[in-house]
Scaffold this active site. Structure first.
Site, PDB file in Angstrom:
ATOM      1  N   CYS A 144      61.527  95.869  99.231  1.00 44.54           N
ATOM      2  CA  CYS A 144      61.310  97.187  98.604  1.00 44.54           C
ATOM      3  C   CYS A 144      61.537  98.338  99.588  1.00 44.54           C
ATOM      4  O   CYS A 144      61.562  99.498  99.186  1.00 44.54           O
ATOM      5  CB  CYS A 144      59.910  97.269  98.025  1.00 44.54           C
TER       6      CYS A 144
ATOM      7  N   HIS B 115      58.446 104.456  96.970  1.00 44.70           N
ATOM      8  CA  HIS B 115      58.799 103.214  96.275  1.00 44.70           C
ATOM      9  C   HIS B 115      57.858 103.078  95.074  1.00 44.70           C
ATOM     10  O   HIS B 115      56.636 103.205  95.204  1.00 44.70           O
ATOM     11  CB  HIS B 115      58.654 102.028  97.228  1.00 44.70           C
TER      12      HIS B 115
ATOM     13  N   ASN C 201      58.375  98.125  88.880  1.00 43.60           N
ATOM     14  CA  ASN C 201      58.793  98.053  90.284  1.00 43.60           C
ATOM     15  C   ASN C 201      60.169  97.390  90.348  1.00 43.60           C
ATOM     16  O   ASN C 201      60.295  96.192  90.114  1.00 43.60           O
ATOM     17  CB  ASN C 201      57.739  97.245  91.052  1.00 43.60           C
TER      18      ASN C 201
HETATM   19  N1  ACO Z   1      46.036  91.397  83.077  1.00 43.20           N
HETATM   20  C1  ACO Z   1      44.701  91.281  82.993  1.00 43.20           C
HETATM   21  N2  ACO Z   1      43.926  90.968  84.030  1.00 43.20           N
HETATM   22  C2  ACO Z   1      44.527  90.750  85.214  1.00 43.20           C
HETATM   23  C3  ACO Z   1      45.917  90.842  85.385  1.00 43.20           C
HETATM   24  C4  ACO Z   1      46.679  91.182  84.251  1.00 43.20           C
HETATM   25  N3  ACO Z   1      48.015  91.303  84.283  1.00 43.20           N
HETATM   26  N4  ACO Z   1      46.235  90.613  86.667  1.00 43.20           N
HETATM   27  C5  ACO Z   1      45.081  90.357  87.305  1.00 43.20           C
HETATM   28  N5  ACO Z   1      44.041  90.436  86.412  1.00 43.20           N
HETATM   29  C6  ACO Z   1      42.618  90.259  86.671  1.00 43.20           C
HETATM   30  C7  ACO Z   1      42.357  89.397  87.890  1.00 43.20           C
HETATM   31  O1  ACO Z   1      42.360  88.041  87.531  1.00 43.20           O
HETATM   32  C8  ACO Z   1      40.996  89.891  88.313  1.00 43.20           C
HETATM   33  O2  ACO Z   1      40.014  89.280  87.511  1.00 43.20           O
HETATM   34  P1  ACO Z   1      38.627  88.817  88.158  1.00 43.20           P
HETATM   35  O3  ACO Z   1      37.978  90.086  88.634  1.00 43.20           O
HETATM   36  O4  ACO Z   1      37.949  88.168  87.001  1.00 43.20           O
HETATM   37  O5  ACO Z   1      39.002  87.896  89.275  1.00 43.20           O
HETATM   38  C9  ACO Z   1      41.002  91.372  87.962  1.00 43.20           C
HETATM   39  O6  ACO Z   1      42.063  91.524  86.983  1.00 43.20           O
HETATM   40  C10 ACO Z   1      41.283  92.279  89.131  1.00 43.20           C
HETATM   41  O7  ACO Z   1      42.391  91.727  89.874  1.00 43.20           O
HETATM   42  P2  ACO Z   1      43.021  92.478  91.124  1.00 43.20           P
HETATM   43  O8  ACO Z   1      44.100  91.630  91.698  1.00 43.20           O
HETATM   44  O9  ACO Z   1      41.915  92.948  92.021  1.00 43.20           O
HETATM   45  O10 ACO Z   1      43.642  93.763  90.388  1.00 43.20           O
HETATM   46  P3  ACO Z   1      44.200  95.061  91.050  1.00 43.20           P
HETATM   47  O11 ACO Z   1      43.469  96.237  90.525  1.00 43.20           O
HETATM   48  O12 ACO Z   1      44.343  94.913  92.541  1.00 43.20           O
HETATM   49  O13 ACO Z   1      45.660  95.129  90.427  1.00 43.20           O
HETATM   50  C11 ACO Z   1      47.915  94.721  91.121  1.00 43.20           C
HETATM   51  C12 ACO Z   1      46.574  94.090  90.696  1.00 43.20           C
HETATM   52  C13 ACO Z   1      48.391  95.596  89.978  1.00 43.20           C
HETATM   53  C14 ACO Z   1      48.897  93.603  91.406  1.00 43.20           C
HETATM   54  C15 ACO Z   1      47.683  95.582  92.395  1.00 43.20           C
HETATM   55  O14 ACO Z   1      46.939  94.843  93.326  1.00 43.20           O
HETATM   56  C16 ACO Z   1      48.941  96.052  93.039  1.00 43.20           C
HETATM   57  O15 ACO Z   1      49.687  96.841  92.479  1.00 43.20           O
HETATM   58  N6  ACO Z   1      49.188  95.637  94.308  1.00 43.20           N
HETATM   59  C17 ACO Z   1      50.329  96.084  95.052  1.00 43.20           C
HETATM   60  C18 ACO Z   1      51.580  95.365  94.676  1.00 43.20           C
HETATM   61  C19 ACO Z   1      52.765  96.026  95.379  1.00 43.20           C
HETATM   62  O16 ACO Z   1      52.754  97.212  95.598  1.00 43.20           O
HETATM   63  N7  ACO Z   1      53.777  95.304  95.782  1.00 43.20           N
HETATM   64  C20 ACO Z   1      54.790  96.083  96.518  1.00 43.20           C
HETATM   65  C21 ACO Z   1      55.846  95.492  97.015  1.00 43.20           C
HETATM   66  S1  ACO Z   1      56.822  94.543  95.935  1.00 43.20           S
HETATM   67  C22 ACO Z   1      58.107  93.898  96.920  1.00 43.20           C
HETATM   68  O17 ACO Z   1      58.231  94.149  98.097  1.00 43.20           O
HETATM   69  C23 ACO Z   1      59.041  92.976  96.264  1.00 43.20           C
END
Ligand code: ACO
Length: 336
Positions: free
Chosen positions: A116, A258, A288
């Site tokens: 990314c 990004h 993304n």
């Molecule tokens: N739908 C419903 N619930 C979900 C989903 C979903 N799609 N995904 C996760 N959950 C649940 C989890 O199981 C968890 O449940 P629990 O509390 O019972 O365990 C809860 O939601 C919270 O999960 P988190 O992982 O803490 O959720 P978060 O708020 O962190 O959001 C996300 C997850 C959207 C992936 C976020 O962490 C994020 O955007 N991270 C950065 C990703 C990124 O920027 N990548 C960049 C580079 S990509 C590249 O280089 C190719």
């Protein structure tokens, strides 16, 4: 012949995305999720997905052709094609396929992989060729089709990614250099947090000699760790690039991050003190798109007339590697 002292202008843009869209509601028929969860946690409503006819090189070529036209050039004018991608059609590289498709017969073409961060790393790399006088016109494309590598049963990743391509043309100028400052970083210690890795097992060939047979595995990501990393490190690298450009945050017209997650975009803007209305975002409709996300968002803003020639933009990429970096530049060719 190397000519020192040539400036670089980031002159024109183009983009392309597959037509097929996948909405959050459609996704919630595939994994246990909801439109409400995805929109609240990421800002994404829908994403475009490459169909079998949409190859990485065809999307990249469409974006490149649009950028060349916007620059008022023809494909023959291009000296170098730099394709930032992690999802080539061919592991030997897809830039050459793009070269053939757009008919840039004079251009040398190669791929650059930095996930990314690929577009920002590519922008800085392209600028070095121009500044040294080696090449005068460079087509830089950021393109990815991560949908090919998503685990469609993993709700933590499959909701995030979409496909697309964006491109800019960099041109040599005899006047001011429009790449005002940059800062690039890598940290392989954090490689495990985001991977699309080859996994193989030994395959005996002859006594005492094996080869390794296997395949690339779908994307795995520790979302929370990547999130924390992005919010901590991106403002830092932007501040460093601004310092190198001798500019303050208040001198910047647009923050172009990004497009990973709207919450990350908002948190970085808040940390830097950039008003939300100066942050470019296309996350809602594209998700993304990895190396494509910055030029895709830039091109949309240019075509809307939002970004104007002379505007100062700070772009920052971050992602797998881990890699991250920022570049400050003045948009378009403005002779002063
Ligand atoms: N739908 C419903 N619930 C979900 C989903 C979903 N799609 N995904 C996760 N959950 C649940 C989890 O199981 C968890 O449940 P629990 O509390 O019972 O365990 C809860 O939601 C919270 O999960 P988190 O992982 O803490 O959720 P978060 O708020 O962190 O959001 C996300 C997850 C959207 C992936 C976020 O962490 C994020 O955007 N991270 C950065 C990703 C990124 O920027 N990548 C960049 C580079 S990509 C590249 O280089 C190719």
């Amino acid at each position: 012949m190397v000519q020192a002292g040539v400036g670089v202008a980031i002159a024109a843009s183009g983009s392309a995305a597959p037509i097929a869209a996948l909405t959050n509601d459609q996704l919630s028929t595939i994994v246990e999720t909801s439109d409400e969860w995805i929109q609240t946690r990421t800002g994404i409503r829908s994403r475009r997905l490459a169909q079998s006819e949409d190859t990485l090189s065809s999307l990249a070529a469409a974006a490149g052709t649009a950028a060349i036209a916007a620059a008022g050039l023809s494909a023959d004018d291009i000296d170098l094609i730099l394709l930032a991608t992690s999802t080539p059609d061919d592991l030997f590289g897809s830039a050459v396929q793009v070269q053939a498709q757009i008919g840039a017969t004079r251009a040398v073409a190669f791929d650059l992989t930095a996930a990314c961060s690929g577009f920002v790393f590519g922008l800085v790399t392209a600028a070095q060729f121009v500044r040294t006088g080696t090449y005068r016109r460079v087509l830089l494309i950021g393109a990815d089709v991560l949908s090919r590598w998503v685990d469609w049963s993993d709700r933590g990743t499959c909701i995030l990614f979409g496909d697309g391509a964006g491109a800019v043309v960099l041109q040599a100028t005899d006047g001011r250099d429009r790449l005002l400052g940059f800062e690039l970083r890598s940290d392989g210690q954090l490689n495990h947090t985001l991977k699309l890795a080859f996994q193989g097992t030994p395959q005996p060939l002859t006594a005492g000699v094996t080869a390794t047979a296997g395949r690339y595995q779908p994307i795995i990501m520790n979302g929370r760790e990547v999130y924390r990393f992005a919010v901590a490190k991106v403002p830092e690298v932007i501040s460093k690039a601004l310092f190198r450009a001798d500019l303050a945050t208040s001198d910047i017209d647009w923050l172009l991050l990004h497009q990973a997650n709207q919450r990350i975009l908002d948190a970085v803007a808040d940390r830097l003190g950039v008003p939300r209305e100066q942050t470019l975002s296309n996350l809602a409709d594209y998700g993304n798109t990895s190396a494509a996300s910055i030029p895709l968002a830039l091109d949309a803003a240019v075509r809307r007339g939002q970004v104007q020639p002379g505007d100062k933009i700070v772009a920052a990429g971050f992602g797998a590697g881990l890699t991250w970096g920022a570049a400050v530049f003045e948009w378009g060719v403005v002779e002063t």
